[in-house]
Scaffold this motif. Structure first.
Motif, PDB file in Angstrom:
ATOM      1  N   TYR A 132      -3.373  -3.341   2.686  1.00  0.00           N
ATOM      2  CA  TYR A 132      -4.537  -4.213   2.900  1.00  0.00           C
ATOM      3  C   TYR A 132      -4.142  -5.380   3.790  1.00  0.00           C
ATOM      4  N   PRO A 133      -4.968  -5.855   4.721  1.00  0.00           N
ATOM      5  CA  PRO A 133      -6.358  -5.452   4.950  1.00  0.00           C
ATOM      6  C   PRO A 133      -6.536  -4.363   6.005  1.00  0.00           C
ATOM      7  N   ASP A 134      -5.479  -4.017   6.747  1.00  0.00           N
ATOM      8  CA  ASP A 134      -5.655  -3.093   7.878  1.00  0.00           C
ATOM      9  C   ASP A 134      -6.327  -1.790   7.451  1.00  0.00           C
ATOM     10  N   HIS A 135      -5.847  -1.273   6.333  1.00  0.00           N
ATOM     11  CA  HIS A 135      -6.341  -0.009   5.811  1.00  0.00           C
ATOM     12  C   HIS A 135      -7.837  -0.094   5.498  1.00  0.00           C
ATOM     13  N   TYR A 136      -8.231  -1.159   4.858  1.00  0.00           N
ATOM     14  CA  TYR A 136      -9.652  -1.346   4.522  1.00  0.00           C
ATOM     15  C   TYR A 136     -10.474  -1.556   5.786  1.00  0.00           C
ATOM     16  N   ASP A 137      -9.933  -2.375   6.701  1.00  0.00           N
ATOM     17  CA  ASP A 137     -10.650  -2.669   7.945  1.00  0.00           C
ATOM     18  C   ASP A 137     -10.900  -1.404   8.757  1.00  0.00           C
ATOM     19  N   GLN A 167      -4.358  13.690  -1.278  1.00  0.00           N
ATOM     20  CA  GLN A 167      -5.799  13.762  -1.526  1.00  0.00           C
ATOM     21  C   GLN A 167      -6.477  12.406  -1.348  1.00  0.00           C
ATOM     22  N   SER A 168      -5.710  11.405  -0.938  1.00  0.00           N
ATOM     23  CA  SER A 168      -6.256  10.052  -0.809  1.00  0.00           C
ATOM     24  C   SER A 168      -7.378  10.044   0.221  1.00  0.00           C
ATOM     25  N   SER A 169      -8.562   9.624  -0.180  1.00  0.00           N
ATOM     26  CA  SER A 169      -9.721   9.691   0.716  1.00  0.00           C
ATOM     27  C   SER A 169     -10.847   8.806   0.211  1.00  0.00           C
ATOM     28  N   GLY A 170     -11.904   8.719   1.005  1.00  0.00           N
ATOM     29  CA  GLY A 170     -13.075   7.903   0.688  1.00  0.00           C
ATOM     30  C   GLY A 170     -13.410   6.968   1.842  1.00  0.00           C
ATOM     31  N   LEU A 171     -14.567   7.187   2.479  1.00  0.00           N
ATOM     32  CA  LEU A 171     -14.948   6.435   3.678  1.00  0.00           C
ATOM     33  C   LEU A 171     -15.959   5.333   3.344  1.00  0.00           C
ATOM     34  N   ARG A 172     -15.781   4.159   3.971  1.00  0.00           N
ATOM     35  CA  ARG A 172     -16.723   3.058   3.732  1.00  0.00           C
ATOM     36  C   ARG A 172     -18.124   3.378   4.238  1.00  0.00           C
ATOM     37  N   SER A 179       5.878  18.606  -4.475  1.00  0.00           N
ATOM     38  CA  SER A 179       5.296  17.815  -3.399  1.00  0.00           C
ATOM     39  C   SER A 179       6.427  17.076  -2.715  1.00  0.00           C
ATOM     40  N   SER A 180       6.124  16.381  -1.654  1.00  0.00           N
ATOM     41  CA  SER A 180       7.115  15.473  -1.075  1.00  0.00           C
ATOM     42  C   SER A 180       7.417  14.356  -2.077  1.00  0.00           C
ATOM     43  N   THR A 181       8.651  13.891  -2.083  1.00  0.00           N
ATOM     44  CA  THR A 181       8.971  12.718  -2.898  1.00  0.00           C
ATOM     45  C   THR A 181       9.067  11.460  -2.031  1.00  0.00           C
ATOM     46  N   ARG A 182       8.543  11.563  -0.800  1.00  0.00           N
ATOM     47  CA  ARG A 182       8.475  10.395   0.102  1.00  0.00           C
ATOM     48  C   ARG A 182       7.041  10.235   0.610  1.00  0.00           C
ATOM     49  N   ALA A 183       6.095  10.564  -0.252  1.00  0.00           N
ATOM     50  CA  ALA A 183       4.704  10.682   0.194  1.00  0.00           C
ATOM     51  C   ALA A 183       4.122   9.353   0.660  1.00  0.00           C
ATOM     52  N   ILE A 184       4.591   8.250   0.120  1.00  0.00           N
ATOM     53  CA  ILE A 184       4.030   6.961   0.515  1.00  0.00           C
ATOM     54  C   ILE A 184       4.620   6.494   1.846  1.00  0.00           C
ATOM     55  N   GLU A 185       5.960   6.561   1.987  1.00  0.00           N
ATOM     56  CA  GLU A 185       6.618   5.878   3.102  1.00  0.00           C
ATOM     57  C   GLU A 185       7.028   6.780   4.261  1.00  0.00           C
ATOM     58  N   ALA A 186       6.920   8.100   4.124  1.00  0.00           N
ATOM     59  CA  ALA A 186       7.376   8.994   5.202  1.00  0.00           C
ATOM     60  C   ALA A 186       6.582   8.742   6.482  1.00  0.00           C
ATOM     61  N   PHE A 234       1.355   8.632   3.407  1.00  0.00           N
ATOM     62  CA  PHE A 234       0.136   7.852   3.175  1.00  0.00           C
ATOM     63  C   PHE A 234       0.054   6.572   4.014  1.00  0.00           C
ATOM     64  N   ALA A 235       1.067   5.723   3.923  1.00  0.00           N
ATOM     65  CA  ALA A 235       0.934   4.378   4.502  1.00  0.00           C
ATOM     66  C   ALA A 235       0.863   4.425   6.017  1.00  0.00           C
ATOM     67  N   ASN A 236       1.657   5.295   6.634  1.00  0.00           N
ATOM     68  CA  ASN A 236       1.636   5.370   8.091  1.00  0.00           C
ATOM     69  C   ASN A 236       0.402   6.082   8.627  1.00  0.00           C
ATOM     70  N   VAL A 237      -0.085   7.054   7.895  1.00  0.00           N
ATOM     71  CA  VAL A 237      -1.222   7.822   8.391  1.00  0.00           C
ATOM     72  C   VAL A 237      -2.538   7.077   8.154  1.00  0.00           C
ATOM     73  N   LEU A 238      -2.642   6.365   7.033  1.00  0.00           N
ATOM     74  CA  LEU A 238      -3.915   5.738   6.684  1.00  0.00           C
ATOM     75  C   LEU A 238      -3.953   4.236   6.960  1.00  0.00           C
ATOM     76  N   SER A 239      -2.895   3.682   7.559  1.00  0.00           N
ATOM     77  CA  SER A 239      -2.897   2.229   7.784  1.00  0.00           C
ATOM     78  C   SER A 239      -1.997   1.860   8.943  1.00  0.00           C
ATOM     79  N   THR A 240      -2.297   0.739   9.574  1.00  0.00           N
ATOM     80  CA  THR A 240      -1.386   0.184  10.581  1.00  0.00           C
ATOM     81  C   THR A 240      -0.456  -0.849   9.968  1.00  0.00           C
ATOM     82  N   LYS A 241      -0.738  -1.270   8.742  1.00  0.00           N
ATOM     83  CA  LYS A 241       0.165  -2.172   8.035  1.00  0.00           C
ATOM     84  C   LYS A 241       0.867  -1.408   6.918  1.00  0.00           C
ATOM     85  N   GLN A 242       2.173  -1.601   6.815  1.00  0.00           N
ATOM     86  CA  GLN A 242       2.940  -0.993   5.720  1.00  0.00           C
ATOM     87  C   GLN A 242       3.930  -2.034   5.220  1.00  0.00           C
TER      88      GLN A 242
END
Lengths: 459, 459
Positions: free
Chosen positions: B146-151, B190-195, B227-234, B238-246
């Motif tokens: 947040y906030p990049d991801h939300y924006d 499966q992380s999803s949901g559009l504003r 599953s991957s065990t680096r799903a958040i930071e790889a 998640f963080a790189n694909v769904l946000s510009t801030k990590q």
């Protein structure tokens, strides 16, 4: 590019009156081949432990026995059957490819509609028309955001597949344009699947969940569950949120006139399409020089398209699933065993000492001048010779498509070990005759040997 | 910021031995308030047509009657109960808010674990500890992007919520760190949901699906689905694909020492948190000057935080759901009716002629100097006067939290019309005593008036 009413106009096309006979013959024929290839892959992957573990997890929660899991004895509720069919048809990485986007089109769409067909009967012609419509929607949405969307890290078979499943099931349910637009919106807001999952069980989970979620999007819309009708093109909709490229002309241009669904291709090897050229070339050299020569390899140098190392650069795969993402393993197995089929990508193969030794001698370099269906191979032999091979177009590419005979051989090799030879022959026959069937679900029921299901039911 | 082993270290923390007594008293207390507020909202939303339509769509496919839908007579399989509870607890936009990220934390997490509690019994202390753990994970992952991801357009309650549900259910199932990491990975993909879905039924579908998908991620991981065990930071996680801030320090820094779960807040009004200051200020003016004065308003000018117009700038809402995204409607209803509760955001209210007339007199301007919990109001009256009000901290903000008495009043106003006064009183009593319960599922069963369920069962 900005555009208005993309979702709405796409929904109107999906919902418009249209018969299979309105589609070009070549597109219809490719649709049957798509379904045939998908079915063989689903049977072939049916006994994979990925499916076993998914079934174990969902079993306490499943609903009525409404739909077959292709090639397995369980009957599950419709959405769970779609999930499982999506997993099994993709788990061997042996399915189909829309080469412009690297989408594997059939998994999300066929998995959804075959499950629905057992619940709401439909004849083979309408079934095939829905399959083609779903694949068309999926590939066009993929085209509109590819390659940026894929490069960012999205597994496009999941993210675009959910739209394809929603479109195809909307069509089977006969939803009007308004509800079809809602279904596309409910699909859009569940669009997901990360490339980080490649090499794990979650990869095949993506088309499974896309099938299940797209299917439920259509049933939710049918029940009046609403959504945005601008889900694709809105500022905070699918294309803007999940991609930096948005080319809506790829979605709406020539809709109903040019057909992405006619461009499907089928994998000769059970792994990512990008390492097909390397496997093809190594097998050609092996066939030409003889298996014994391949035992005397001291070094292998591959020049490949840059995506090859990006996607399949695992140097030390430990599992069968991981080995699909190792061009080094794939080349070694093609040279030493001549194998690119599912048996090349098992835990056994990933850890076989002779393959491990050879794969460590394989080096790959990226070369932007090499196309995606090409490879340049140099092999140093222990006797001092160096042999080379340049593959211009790998087998399975649009230039060297699998023939129907090759599809039959591929189907049989996958299906016979799972359900036996006679049921496999019957199943293939039914699949080729899809458009003659008064009940498309006949195919699903025939995918399980009758004796096996009876035995399971009696347990 | 780059970091290694983020997912693995988070999973280790989730899976570590920990008792409720190890948590700071203030965090435990806020956990009970979080659960209490969530429960009242879930009962309050139980009869919303969004829930009715979701139930209609899923009904043919549901599994065994394992778990209650809070406030409704259906009993569904565990994952579908989680879906419904997630929808109902959020559908009135009346739930809770983690103000640093605008995540509504309880929906995905409590909806998942209350459904699980009916299937795998758990005492109130372990239940509360899992709830707090899940919310902690959800809010920390939210903070990291947040906030990049939300924006960019992600509905963060869905995208982060699925991790919270996976973490909490992993904890209830007693998964080890390896399987918990897989559960986080299955959640991530499966992380999803559009504003874009705000103002439609899909908005509340997001926490519902997050609850259901996070829950199934834990059950899949339990069954060995990897599953991957680096799903958040790889790089393609998640963080790189769904946000510009990590900022991974927001996930791992002070884990178990500082608690995001202790910062939860509860909405006094049934709409997005950003228009709470406007409603609060308009109600204050109405209380002070009298309802009759408000009938003589000729113009309303609001200076608001920029997010207000971005999120709630609908000038002509046509449905109750849309009216939650209209600061103009909200201000008009607060002035004319003094109402910010669910009755202020119905189809009736959105179309009431006197409210439509007044909302057209409301103008709003963005002012970056106005904080998110502030508003400046100027009202011209037909008698020539101009009245003003500056709200420094809106009610419900961290500076003016709802008291337990206000939470009780809010619960009762929502629950009594749905299940009646006596069952409401019993239910509130049970919720406050959560940590004394030997079986947390008692709360779920008590959320449905006994007579109502018996009558439904007899149908």
């Amino acid at each position: 590019m900005t555009e208005t009413h993309v979702t709405q106009r796409l929904a109107e096309w999906i919902a418009a009156p249209r018969d299979l006979a309105d589609l070009p013959p070549a597109v219809r024929e490719e649709g049957v081949r798509t379904f045939f290839n998908w079915l063989g892959c689903a049977v072939g992957g049916a006994t994979h432990e990925t499916a076993d573990r998914a079934v174990a997890a969902i079993r306490p929660f499943v609903g009525p026995a409404q739909a077959s899991v292709v090639g397995r004895t369980e009957r599950l509720d419709v959405p769970h059957a779609a999930l499982l069919n999506g997993i099994t048809s993709h788990v061997l990485d042996y399915d189909d490819t829309h080469l412009k986007t690297i989408i594997h089109p059939a998994g999300p769409v066929a998995s959804a509609i075959l499950a629905v067909a057992e619940y709401r009967p439909v004849d083979g012609k309408r079934f095939l028309e829905a399959l083609i419509t779903g694949i068309e929607v999926e590939c066009r949405i993929g085209n509109s955001v590819y390659p940026d969307h894929y490069d960012r890290g999205w597994h496009i078979t999941g993210t675009a597949g959910v739209f394809g499943a929603a479109a195809a099931v909307s069509r089977l349910l006969g939803l009007d344009a308004q509800r079809t637009a809602w279904a596309l919106g409910i699909a859009a807001t569940q669009s997901s699947g990360l490339r980080e999952m490649f090499g794990t069980m979650c990869k095949s989970f993506h088309p499974g969940r896309a099938a299940q979620n797209g299917l439920m999007a259509a049933f939710l819309a049918e029940a009046g569950f609403d959504s945005s009708t601008r889900a694709i093109e809105a500022p905070r909709g699918f294309a803007n949120v999940l991609s930096t490229k948005q080319d809506y002309s790829q979605i709406l241009g020539g809709l109903g006139e040019t057909w992405e669904a006619g461009l499907n291709s089928y994998k000769p090897f059970a792994c990512g399409i990008v390492i097909h050229p390397a496997i093809d070339g190594c097998r050609q050299l092996r066939d030409e020089l003889g298996a014994d020569v391949m035992a005397g390899v001291s070094a292998v140098r591959l020049r490949t398209h840059p995506l090859v190392l990006e996607l399949t650069g695992k140097t030390e795969p430990k599992t069968g699933l991981e080995s699909k993402f190792s061009v080094f393993h794939a080349a070694a197995c093609a040279l030493l065993r001549g194998d690119g089929s599912p048996t090349a990508f098992t835990d056994e193969a990933a850890n076989a000492p002779e393959l491990v030794a050879l794969r460590r001698k394989v080096k790959a370099t990226s070369d932007a001048a090499i196309h995606e269906d090409q490879v340049a191979i140099e092999i140093d032999l222990t006797d001092g010779r160096t042999i080379t091979r340049f593959v211009e177009h790998a087998i399975g590419s649009i230039h060297r498509p699998l023939s129907n005979e090759q599809l039959i051989e591929k189907f049989a090799r996958q299906s016979e070990p799972v359900i036996g030879a006679a049921p496999t022959a019957d199943l293939m026959d039914l699949a080729w005759r899809l458009t003659d069937l008064s009940d498309a679900a006949e195919v699903a029921r025939a995918s399980v040997a009758a004796g096996a299901r009876a035995a399971a039911a009696a347990e």
